[in-house]
Design an enzyme around this catalytic site. Structure first.
Site: not given
Ligand code: HXC
Length: 513
Positions: A169, A404
């Site tokens: 993201g 160049a």
């Molecule tokens: C809160 C989160 C999180 C998030 C992961 N976790 N991402 N909690 N906010 N963004 C938590 C999960 O709930 C989980 O908690 C723990 O972290 C580990 O995640 P898993 O999914 O079990 O790990 P894994 O299978 O390795 O997958 C990792 C991952 C996935 C691919 C990153 O967690 C994921 O897709 N997360 C969401 C990513 C996302 O969409 N983020 C927002 C992007 S938008 P528990 O309690 O179960 O251990 C963004 C915008 C930024 O970032 C903009 C800036 C301008």
């Protein structure tokens, strides 16, 4: 007091545990280290001072207020690498997947502010699921606070980003603004939109690794400058990289000991093939010229027709930019121009003198290049060399043709010292192409066209495809025997140790982005 100290120690112990042992084990199972293990590898033993270990998040929604982890998913602080101060943050995936909350962002901003005030590099070890979903817009605001600081700090202090897990993201834009990105194969990835969104929008089937893994960003997008097989190699390489840099834009890079003595390098007399169209690896020239084992290549797998990297000569840091005749004959194209320009600008920001080695047949022709903007992109390299005020030396080792020649740090755009090897060919174009144009009539009316062509090509080459016309004008300061190059460069860089050039006052230039 005893009770209070016990309470403090308990809190500290809690902070050390991150998201708990199970999540630490999960992290290891994925082939990743924890945030603290990474810092242990990076910093000089016992030098790390943590800041904000007891910070708690302020989220109140979706039950998150019941889950408090001290430090809130990022370990921040300062310490030393080889005795020099650096500021670091290391995201802790065991706490909410290393996701960025308001307080997590504040901790990163705090150490960035300290780094700016005190003039030292910032190193970010990124391993994060992105914006803390439960916190909404305050998390997005936190990211923007970091992006803003990355931008203000650009060119003031070196900024290095190691990607050691997910980085997706908008989160990718902080590393993107920093000076160098490193990735680890199979365990790190970067993308703006992940495979699921890609599938929905473009119907492409692609894995995370294919879309945004280390290989993709090293060779296809050029987003990452370095890739490593594992985290230990990656972290060791951060230590090496900072050794070439000063602490900030007002300082010089550290000077290292080197083996003084005979600086003659006989191998350089034979490294260039006799046939001007035969390729060779420019790295053989670079490594002969610079101090032993000091060449540290940057962006190795991207736009391989140009080679850039740090090195030392006479113990002092330099940036090397060199055409690579082994790939596409060393031609300049869009990607090599961008790669070269970015590196030149880094070196200029941080007072690292530049050595340019030229063996370039020109710019790459074709619709692909023209339609994708070789004009704008080629201009980036021209602009970067022209605006650089650090000591700049150029050695033409073989061809320097056409535009160049001008772009590759020619005398005309501000190079301080320009050398050429005796076999150098400095001309508007190669002898055959040039002779075919200017002797078109003579060739077509000749009885033996092949013999005539050879005659005019030889005549052209004799006249123009050499360094002496340029030397006669002073565009080349000296034609040197290749074996003498190292000795000449050590002296010339020393001669320019106190170079001071000021460009006209302006807010900032407008590089053709
Ligand atoms: C809160 C989160 C999180 C998030 C992961 N976790 N991402 N909690 N906010 N963004 C938590 C999960 O709930 C989980 O908690 C723990 O972290 C580990 O995640 P898993 O999914 O079990 O790990 P894994 O299978 O390795 O997958 C990792 C991952 C996935 C691919 C990153 O967690 C994921 O897709 N997360 C969401 C990513 C996302 O969409 N983020 C927002 C992007 S938008 P528990 O309690 O179960 O251990 C963004 C915008 C930024 O970032 C903009 C800036 C301008």
């Amino acid at each position: 007091m005893k009770e209070q100290v016990e309470k403090l120690n308990k809190k500290k112990e809690q902070a050390l545990l991150g998201g708990g042992q199970k999540r630490i084990d999960d992290q290891h199972k994925k082939g990743k280290l924890t945030a603290r293990e990474r810092l242990d590898l990076l910093m000089d033993a016992g030098s790390f001072e943590e800041i904000g270990a007891l910070v708690e998040h302020r989220g109140r929604d979706f039950g998150i207020d019941k889950e408090i982890y001290l430090g809130d998913g990022v370990v921040t602080g300062y310490g030393t690498i080889n005795g020099r101060i650096v500021y670091v943050f290391s995201q802790d995936f065991t706490v909410f997947g290393g996701s960025l909350s308001e307080t997590h962002a504040e901790k990163i901003c705090k150490i960035m502010d300290l780094a700016m005030k005190n003039g030292a590099p910032v190193i970010g070890l990124n391993d994060s699921g992105g914006a803390r979903i439960q916190e909404g817009v305050v998390s997005l605001g936190g990211y923007a606070d970091i992006f803003y600081r990355n931008t203000v700090a650009s060119g003031v202090i070196p900024q290095i980003s190691a990607i050691l897990g997910p980085c997706a993201g908008g989160a990718v834009y902080s590393p993107a603004i920093t000076d160098f990105i490193m990735m680890v194969e199979q365990t790190s990835y970067m993308f703006v939109t992940g495979p699921n969104v890609v599938k929905t929008v473009t119907h492409e089937d692609v894995t995370s690794e294919e879309l945004g893994g280390a290989y993709a960003h090293a060779s296809k997008s050029g987003v990452t400058h370095f890739t490593y097989a594992n985290e230990v190699e990656c972290i060791n390489s951060i230590k090496r990289l900072v050794s070439y840099m000063p602490q900030n834009c007002d300082e010089q890079a550290p000077v290292y000991d080197y083996e003084e003595g005979n600086e003659v390098r006989e191998k350089l007399n034979t490294v260039i093939p006799a046939n001007p169209n035969q390729p060779y690896d420019i790295r053989e020239v670079i490594t002969e010229i610079v101090d032993g084992d000091s060449f540290h290549e940057v962006h190795k797998d991207y736009a391989e027709n140009i080679v850039v990297g740090f090195a030392r000569i006479g113990g002092r840091s330099i940036g090397v930019v060199a055409n690579q005749p082994a790939v596409l004959a060393g031609v300049l194209d869009i990607n090599s121009s961008k790669k070269g320009a970015r590196f030149v600008r880094f070196c200029d920001c941080f007072n690292i003198p530049l050595l340019t080695l030229v063996d370039v047949p020109g710019f790459l022709p074709g619709t692909d290049q023209e339609w994708h903007g070789i004009i704008t992109n080629g201009a980036k390299l021209l602009y970067a060399f022209s605006e650089a005020t650090v000591p700049k030396i150029t050695v033409i080792v073989r061809k320097a043709y056409g535009g160049a020649y001008d772009v590759m740090n020619s005398k005309h755009i501000g190079a301080d010292m320009n050398y050429a090897w005796p076999n150098a060919e400095i001309a508007v174009m190669g002898a055959k192409g040039a002779a075919e144009i200017i002797f078109k009539k003579e060739i077509s009316s000749a009885e033996n066209k092949v013999a005539k062509l050879k005659e005019v090509v030889d005549a052209y080459a004799e006249n123009f495809a050499n360094p002496y016309k340029a030397a006669a004008r002073g565009f080349v300061d000296e034609v040197i025997e290749p074996s003498q190059t190292r000795a000449k460069l050590i002296r010339a860089f020393k001669m320019m140790e106190n170079k001071a050039v000021k460009l006209p006052r302006k807010k900032h230039g407008n590089i053709p982005l």
